[in-house]
Motif scaffolding. Sequence first.
Motif, PDB file in Angstrom:
ATOM      1  N   GLN A  96      35.081  13.228 -12.907  1.00  0.00           N
ATOM      2  CA  GLN A  96      35.605  12.065 -11.917  1.00  0.00           C
ATOM      3  C   GLN A  96      36.032  10.636 -12.278  1.00  0.00           C
ATOM      4  O   GLN A  96      37.389  10.313 -11.391  1.00  0.00           O
ATOM      5  CB  GLN A  96      34.581  11.803 -10.190  1.00  0.00           C
ATOM      6  CG  GLN A  96      34.749  13.208  -9.629  1.00  0.00           C
ATOM      7  CD  GLN A  96      32.887  12.855  -8.845  1.00  0.00           C
ATOM      8  OE1 GLN A  96      32.211  12.681  -8.891  1.00  0.00           O
ATOM      9  NE2 GLN A  96      33.696  12.766  -6.993  1.00  0.00           N
ATOM     10  N   VAL A  97      34.949  10.667 -12.971  1.00  0.00           N
ATOM     11  CA  VAL A  97      35.317   9.184 -13.590  1.00  0.00           C
ATOM     12  C   VAL A  97      36.675   9.233 -14.391  1.00  0.00           C
ATOM     13  O   VAL A  97      37.480   8.311 -14.546  1.00  0.00           O
ATOM     14  CB  VAL A  97      34.868   8.335 -14.122  1.00  0.00           C
ATOM     15  CG1 VAL A  97      34.308   7.239 -14.664  1.00  0.00           C
ATOM     16  CG2 VAL A  97      33.745   8.564 -13.861  1.00  0.00           C
ATOM     17  N   LYS A  98      36.150  10.369 -15.028  1.00  0.00           N
ATOM     18  CA  LYS A  98      38.182  10.824 -16.046  1.00  0.00           C
ATOM     19  C   LYS A  98      39.439  10.497 -15.241  1.00  0.00           C
ATOM     20  O   LYS A  98      40.538  10.055 -15.095  1.00  0.00           O
ATOM     21  CB  LYS A  98      38.267  11.778 -17.146  1.00  0.00           C
ATOM     22  CG  LYS A  98      38.723  12.122 -17.528  1.00  0.00           C
ATOM     23  CD  LYS A  98      39.215  13.099 -18.498  1.00  0.00           C
ATOM     24  CE  LYS A  98      40.088  13.762 -19.400  1.00  0.00           C
ATOM     25  NZ  LYS A  98      39.741  15.207 -20.192  1.00  0.00           N
ATOM     26  N   ALA A  99      39.234  11.314 -13.871  1.00  0.00           N
ATOM     27  CA  ALA A  99      40.632  11.236 -12.708  1.00  0.00           C
ATOM     28  C   ALA A  99      40.134  10.062 -12.198  1.00  0.00           C
ATOM     29  O   ALA A  99      42.092   9.896 -12.377  1.00  0.00           O
ATOM     30  CB  ALA A  99      40.300  12.210 -11.709  1.00  0.00           C
ATOM     31  N   ALA A 100      39.607   9.161 -12.031  1.00  0.00           N
ATOM     32  CA  ALA A 100      39.519   8.120 -11.094  1.00  0.00           C
ATOM     33  C   ALA A 100      40.525   7.064 -12.667  1.00  0.00           C
ATOM     34  O   ALA A 100      42.068   6.121 -12.320  1.00  0.00           O
ATOM     35  CB  ALA A 100      38.272   7.157 -11.469  1.00  0.00           C
ATOM     36  N   MET A 101      40.316   7.049 -13.460  1.00  0.00           N
ATOM     37  CA  MET A 101      40.958   6.406 -14.356  1.00  0.00           C
ATOM     38  C   MET A 101      42.825   6.805 -14.542  1.00  0.00           C
ATOM     39  O   MET A 101      43.380   6.273 -15.228  1.00  0.00           O
ATOM     40  CB  MET A 101      40.411   6.538 -16.579  1.00  0.00           C
ATOM     41  CG  MET A 101      41.350   6.789 -17.304  1.00  0.00           C
ATOM     42  SD  MET A 101      39.972   7.214 -19.511  1.00  0.00           S
ATOM     43  CE  MET A 101      40.952   8.590 -18.744  1.00  0.00           C
ATOM     44  N   VAL A 102      42.427   8.658 -14.381  1.00  0.00           N
ATOM     45  CA  VAL A 102      43.897   8.876 -14.833  1.00  0.00           C
ATOM     46  C   VAL A 102      44.675   8.277 -13.668  1.00  0.00           C
ATOM     47  O   VAL A 102      46.339   8.090 -13.725  1.00  0.00           O
ATOM     48  CB  VAL A 102      44.228  10.065 -15.036  1.00  0.00           C
ATOM     49  CG1 VAL A 102      45.484  10.753 -15.538  1.00  0.00           C
ATOM     50  CG2 VAL A 102      43.665  10.963 -16.927  1.00  0.00           C
ATOM     51  N   GLY A 103      44.440   8.314 -12.402  1.00  0.00           N
ATOM     52  CA  GLY A 103      45.220   8.234 -11.641  1.00  0.00           C
ATOM     53  C   GLY A 103      45.295   6.769 -11.039  1.00  0.00           C
ATOM     54  O   GLY A 103      46.405   6.029 -10.741  1.00  0.00           O
ATOM     55  N   THR A 104      44.360   5.841 -11.629  1.00  0.00           N
ATOM     56  CA  THR A 104      44.526   4.315 -11.628  1.00  0.00           C
ATOM     57  C   THR A 104      45.498   3.982 -12.835  1.00  0.00           C
ATOM     58  O   THR A 104      46.380   3.395 -12.958  1.00  0.00           O
ATOM     59  CB  THR A 104      43.187   4.198 -11.851  1.00  0.00           C
ATOM     60  OG1 THR A 104      42.148   4.253 -10.612  1.00  0.00           O
ATOM     61  CG2 THR A 104      43.523   1.502 -11.809  1.00  0.00           C
ATOM     62  N   TYR A 105      45.797   4.685 -13.690  1.00  0.00           N
ATOM     63  CA  TYR A 105      47.245   4.468 -15.025  1.00  0.00           C
ATOM     64  C   TYR A 105      48.211   3.836 -14.544  1.00  0.00           C
ATOM     65  O   TYR A 105      48.921   4.162 -13.982  1.00  0.00           O
ATOM     66  CB  TYR A 105      45.776   5.432 -16.050  1.00  0.00           C
ATOM     67  CG  TYR A 105      45.459   4.149 -16.779  1.00  0.00           C
ATOM     68  CD1 TYR A 105      46.103   2.027 -17.349  1.00  0.00           C
ATOM     69  CD2 TYR A 105      44.143   3.964 -17.645  1.00  0.00           C
ATOM     70  CE1 TYR A 105      45.124   2.385 -18.046  1.00  0.00           C
ATOM     71  CE2 TYR A 105      43.873   3.897 -18.386  1.00  0.00           C
ATOM     72  CZ  TYR A 105      44.032   2.816 -18.669  1.00  0.00           C
ATOM     73  OH  TYR A 105      43.022   1.667 -19.989  1.00  0.00           O
ATOM     74  N   THR A 106      47.964   5.804 -13.364  1.00  0.00           N
ATOM     75  CA  THR A 106      49.484   6.521 -13.043  1.00  0.00           C
ATOM     76  C   THR A 106      49.716   5.334 -11.493  1.00  0.00           C
ATOM     77  O   THR A 106      51.315   4.570 -11.736  1.00  0.00           O
ATOM     78  CB  THR A 106      48.918   7.564 -12.223  1.00  0.00           C
ATOM     79  OG1 THR A 106      48.965   8.772 -13.848  1.00  0.00           O
ATOM     80  CG2 THR A 106      50.092   8.577 -12.055  1.00  0.00           C
ATOM     81  N   LEU A 107      48.848   4.835 -10.774  1.00  0.00           N
ATOM     82  CA  LEU A 107      49.715   3.829 -10.098  1.00  0.00           C
ATOM     83  C   LEU A 107      49.742   3.269 -10.482  1.00  0.00           C
ATOM     84  O   LEU A 107      50.978   2.421 -10.345  1.00  0.00           O
ATOM     85  CB  LEU A 107      48.904   3.316  -9.075  1.00  0.00           C
ATOM     86  CG  LEU A 107      47.107   4.543  -7.938  1.00  0.00           C
ATOM     87  CD1 LEU A 107      46.695   3.623  -7.547  1.00  0.00           C
ATOM     88  CD2 LEU A 107      48.969   4.866  -7.063  1.00  0.00           C
ATOM     89  N   ALA A 108      49.559   2.314 -12.258  1.00  0.00           N
ATOM     90  CA  ALA A 108      50.107   1.261 -12.750  1.00  0.00           C
ATOM     91  C   ALA A 108      51.667   1.423 -12.881  1.00  0.00           C
ATOM     92  O   ALA A 108      52.562   0.595 -12.661  1.00  0.00           O
ATOM     93  CB  ALA A 108      48.898   0.571 -13.570  1.00  0.00           C
ATOM     94  N   LEU A 109      51.784   2.572 -13.375  1.00  0.00           N
ATOM     95  CA  LEU A 109      52.627   3.161 -14.289  1.00  0.00           C
ATOM     96  C   LEU A 109      53.850   3.115 -13.167  1.00  0.00           C
ATOM     97  O   LEU A 109      55.312   2.372 -13.422  1.00  0.00           O
ATOM     98  CB  LEU A 109      52.556   4.576 -14.339  1.00  0.00           C
ATOM     99  CG  LEU A 109      52.243   4.561 -16.060  1.00  0.00           C
ATOM    100  CD1 LEU A 109      52.231   5.836 -16.834  1.00  0.00           C
ATOM    101  CD2 LEU A 109      53.331   4.266 -17.028  1.00  0.00           C
ATOM    102  N   VAL A 110      53.720   3.301 -11.911  1.00  0.00           N
ATOM    103  CA  VAL A 110      54.348   3.240 -10.508  1.00  0.00           C
ATOM    104  C   VAL A 110      55.122   1.966  -9.926  1.00  0.00           C
ATOM    105  O   VAL A 110      56.212   1.439  -9.394  1.00  0.00           O
ATOM    106  CB  VAL A 110      53.959   3.844  -9.242  1.00  0.00           C
ATOM    107  CG1 VAL A 110      55.040   3.597  -7.779  1.00  0.00           C
ATOM    108  CG2 VAL A 110      53.534   5.434  -9.174  1.00  0.00           C
ATOM    109  N   VAL A 111      53.717   0.771 -10.328  1.00  0.00           N
ATOM    110  CA  VAL A 111      54.124  -0.100 -10.374  1.00  0.00           C
ATOM    111  C   VAL A 111      55.193  -0.939 -11.091  1.00  0.00           C
ATOM    112  O   VAL A 111      56.300  -1.744 -11.081  1.00  0.00           O
ATOM    113  CB  VAL A 111      52.972  -0.842 -10.299  1.00  0.00           C
ATOM    114  CG1 VAL A 111      52.901  -3.069 -10.098  1.00  0.00           C
ATOM    115  CG2 VAL A 111      52.574  -0.923  -8.919  1.00  0.00           C
ATOM    116  N   GLY A 112      54.773  -0.775 -12.313  1.00  0.00           N
ATOM    117  CA  GLY A 112      55.299  -0.740 -13.320  1.00  0.00           C
ATOM    118  C   GLY A 112      56.758  -0.607 -13.448  1.00  0.00           C
ATOM    119  O   GLY A 112      57.535  -1.126 -14.014  1.00  0.00           O
TER     120      GLY A 112
END
Length: 318
Positions: A96-112
């Motif tokens: 779950q922590v790993k999935a949260a890490m991936v999901g949050t980095y993905t959101l950062a990419l979207v904003v990026g």
Amino acid sequence: MSTAAADISKTRAWLMAARPQTLPAGTAPVIVGVGLAVHDGVFTLLPAAAALIGALLIQIATNFANDYFDAMKGTDEPDREGFTRVTAGGLIAPQQVKAAMVGTYTLALVVGLYLVAVGGVPILVVGLSSILAGLLYTGGPYPYGYYGLGDLFVFVYFGMIAVTGTYYVQAVATLDVGLFPIWIPPGTVPTDAVLASLAAAGLSTAILVVNNIRDIESDREAGKRTLAVILGYRWSRVEYVVLVALAYVVPVALWLLAAFSPFVLLPLLSLPLAISVTRTVTTERSGEALNPALERTGKLMAVHALLFAVGLSVPTVI
């Protein structure tokens, strides 16, 4: 346990994983970059807001990554003196922590994507390297945070690049260069922005130094050679003092050397807090004393950044 209690417990655990006491390291540099942009007449709302959201997402994702990878490598122990890590402490499942890490980095990419459209290749390089650096801090075959390089990463990415990048995306948005510029247009990363970034760089790194001083013994036992482990208590404390002092030298330098208004000296109002927390860091070793010192260093960074941004902005606004 009731469902409500379980929900509260899970919410609190995720908040612990995000490590809100470290978030000033993500937000404060953006605030300084915005203040300098206002000073220079290049403030632009959307790029500034996107830079803030992106910085926060990368900070939180990196905290998730550190929590997950430290637990997987066996570095974190349940009885560590620092703030509870949710993966090693069994509060949240590793996947779950790993999935949260991936999901949050993905959101950062979207904003990026928006920031890349505005800032072009320079922001693309900065954004991707920031995410890669966050992942490799404690992950990968050679986690550089385990080999004394974490301080340099924080100084560069959560200080210099964060401030100058925030300024850059606003400045370039005011120019008629179209979308996705290939290189850095002249005047979009002035020397003053680089100098101003050193204050945020110093305090961002100081947050990490407190964390690592507190964990010297446990990190040494786990084979994690942070710079604090390499330097030992005395020189790590010297490093902390130098980094905090840098934050106060920078406004004075801008005033004396770059002809900024005396308002730029407003961060000096936070000196009492800086002296107080420095006294703790230079005399204490226990988590009981250094955990609050870590939080207070984060507060110091936030207060310093707000005063700095106001001091930079006031001459233009009034």
